[in-house]
Design an enzyme around this catalytic site. Structure first.
Site, PDB file in Angstrom:
ATOM      1  CG  ASN A 148       2.272   9.746  -0.052  1.00  0.00           C
ATOM      2  OD1 ASN A 148       2.769  10.628  -0.494  1.00  0.00           O
ATOM      3  ND2 ASN A 148       2.876   8.720   0.460  1.00  0.00           N
ATOM      4  CD  GLU A 189      -2.525   7.155  -6.618  1.00  0.00           C
ATOM      5  OE1 GLU A 189      -2.504   7.503  -5.376  1.00  0.00           O
ATOM      6  OE2 GLU A 189      -1.925   6.016  -7.189  1.00  0.00           O
ATOM      7  CB  CYS A 209      -3.311   1.258  -3.922  1.00  0.00           C
ATOM      8  SG  CYS A 209      -4.551   2.023  -3.303  1.00  0.00           S
ATOM      9  CB  CYS A 244      -5.934   4.787  -5.548  1.00  0.00           C
ATOM     10  SG  CYS A 244      -5.643   5.585  -4.116  1.00  0.00           S
TER      11      CYS A 244
HETATM   12  N1  THU Z   1       0.682   5.462  -2.129  1.00  0.00           N
HETATM   13  C1  THU Z   1       0.163   6.391  -3.126  1.00  0.00           C
HETATM   14  O1  THU Z   1       0.009   7.442  -2.452  1.00  0.00           O
HETATM   15  N2  THU Z   1      -0.167   6.078  -3.979  1.00  0.00           N
HETATM   16  C2  THU Z   1       0.121   4.827  -4.771  1.00  0.00           C
HETATM   17  O2  THU Z   1      -0.168   5.035  -5.880  1.00  0.00           O
HETATM   18  C3  THU Z   1       0.873   3.980  -4.248  1.00  0.00           C
HETATM   19  C4  THU Z   1       1.058   4.049  -2.901  1.00  0.00           C
HETATM   20  C5  THU Z   1       1.284   5.720  -0.957  1.00  0.00           C
HETATM   21  C6  THU Z   1       0.337   5.279   0.400  1.00  0.00           C
HETATM   22  C7  THU Z   1       1.404   5.223   1.423  1.00  0.00           C
HETATM   23  O3  THU Z   1       1.661   6.564   2.079  1.00  0.00           O
HETATM   24  C8  THU Z   1       2.619   5.006   0.678  1.00  0.00           C
HETATM   25  O4  THU Z   1       2.511   5.266  -0.725  1.00  0.00           O
HETATM   26  C9  THU Z   1       3.283   3.404   0.798  1.00  0.00           C
HETATM   27  O5  THU Z   1       2.350   2.600   0.563  1.00  0.00           O
END
Ligand code: THU
Length: 134
Positions: free
Chosen positions: A44, A57, A88, A91
């Site tokens: 992320n 993702e 989420c 994604c």
């Molecule tokens: N996040 C992801 O990268 N993937 C997920 O499956 C869940 C959430 C990130 C988004 C944000 O940067 C942080 O986690 C908190 O939501």
């Protein structure tokens, strides 16, 4: 050589170390096994303008497309804590673009037990490219 879930886990964890998450402090890694046999991974990337942040993702999918692959065969997501870090909603739809409903998505909060789901379970009755004749 067959790619194991351990290999995907290690790829997700390796890239999770590069996550840029100064706002949530929630570092996520994702590893995709693609149809070309390669693993594409992403983390992320948050932004001071919060909605501009990218999920792990989305980063992994971007790496897959940039690398020349087109189909997702398996996904492994890692994050902190005991609860499985499930993709989420946005994604799930992003994965849907490039994966069949029976593709396995493994969601793993690294202090807990991995949860194995299919994309179809995570995103039932979904909309995809074939609706647009693709
Ligand atoms: N996040 C992801 O990268 N993937 C997920 O499956 C869940 C959430 C990130 C988004 C944000 O940067 C942080 O986690 C908190 O939501």
């Amino acid at each position: 050589m067959a790619v194991t879930d351990q290999t995907l886990f290690e790829a997700a964890e390796a890239i999770r170390a590069h996550a840029y998450a100064p706002y949530s402090h929630f570092h996520v890694g994702a590893a995709i096994l693609a149809d070309d046999g390669n693993i594409y991974s992403g983390c992320n990337v948050e932004n001071a303008a919060y909605p501009q942040g990218n999920c792990a993702e989305a980063s992994a999918i971007a790496a897959m497309i940039a690398g020349g692959a087109r189909r997702i065969k398996r996904v492994y997501v890692t994050g902190p804590g005991r609860e499985p870090v499930t993709p989420c909603g946005g994604c799930r739809q992003r994965i849907r673009e490039f994966a069949d409903p029976d593709v396995t998505v493994i969601s793993h909060g690294v202090d807990g037990t991995p949860l194995e789901s299919t994309l179809g379970e995570l995103l039932p009755h979904s909309f995809g490219p074939e609706f647009l004749g693709r």
